[in-house]
Design an enzyme around this catalytic site. Sequence first.
Site: not given
Length: 242
Positions: A109, A225, A120, A117, A181
């Site tokens: 992600h 965790a 571009c 940008c 998690g």
Amino acid sequence: MTQILPKIVAITGAGISKASGIPTFRGKDGLWNKYRVEDLATPEAFKRNPTLVWNWYKARMRILIDAKPNAAHYALTRLEKEKMLTGLITQNVDGLHKLAGTKNVIEVHGNIRYARCENCSYRARWDRKELIDESAELIKCPKCDKLLRPDVVWFGEALKPDKWQKAVELTEKCDMLLVIGTSAVVYPVASLPLLAKERGAEVIEFNIESTSISRMCDRSYFGPAEKTLPKFVESLISRVKR
Ligand code: BJW
């Protein structure tokens, strides 16, 4: 004699960074309780109100900038050093796995510390103190003068094909998938546990509560965790290396 080591892959989500002081997205103290996701993490939201979206990312950077990896991040680094972790697929954008020293990390992600940008191919780090300030101006691209946006994947956007392909390949080839998690509700990452299972891997979940995938997991360790994962990793290493 050469030892045959299990090929282990980990998928992580916001819960692994909770003990590092970073809020999760969903759940009672989740990041999005105060906001509607559609107002923040979509390209449409950015078009509508780039200042609101940037202010949310700046607020998160202010938490993140001093955050340190916790025992769960380090447990995965240890597993990689023992040559058992073949890859780590993270949905997190906080960069804490790399900071903990894990090498083969796929940030599917993106990474919150980078901006790109909207027009571009320009990409650069934006996590400097003066840019995190809420009163700072929106940042413009030095090449084409359009707006820079966080280099993360928003809803409705495709994951980078090379990263996604790597994540799928790792999952298909693993003997054991650790799912740590994550609420496992965001696709396409949420499809990986089932893929691993179909390919014959053992799927083990680490979460403080049951999730949408708990019923298909071979084992679930319910608890933080940062406590359950280091214990699991140590006992696995001593069993395999015995
Ligand atoms: C602990 C703990 C402790 C707490 N110890 N545990 C198929 C079906 C249905 C929908 C879709 C589908 N395919 C695609 C979609 C649409 C959409 C989607 O999935 N929607 C669902 C919500 C229904 N997916 C997308 O749009 C994706 N794109 C896509 O599929 O593109 C296709 C396409 C192809 C070609 C052209 C165009 C498009 C993109 C998804 C991007 C997600 N982005 C975000 C924001 C990233 C940037 C940012 O950080 O701002 O990623 S959303 C947010 O959710 C973030 C996270 O990475 C992600 C997952 O959340 P996570 O990590 O699971 O966090 P939580 O909070 O949900 O869970 C935390 C867990 O930790 C909880 O379970 C706690 O219990 C636990 N916990 N403390 C252990 N101490």
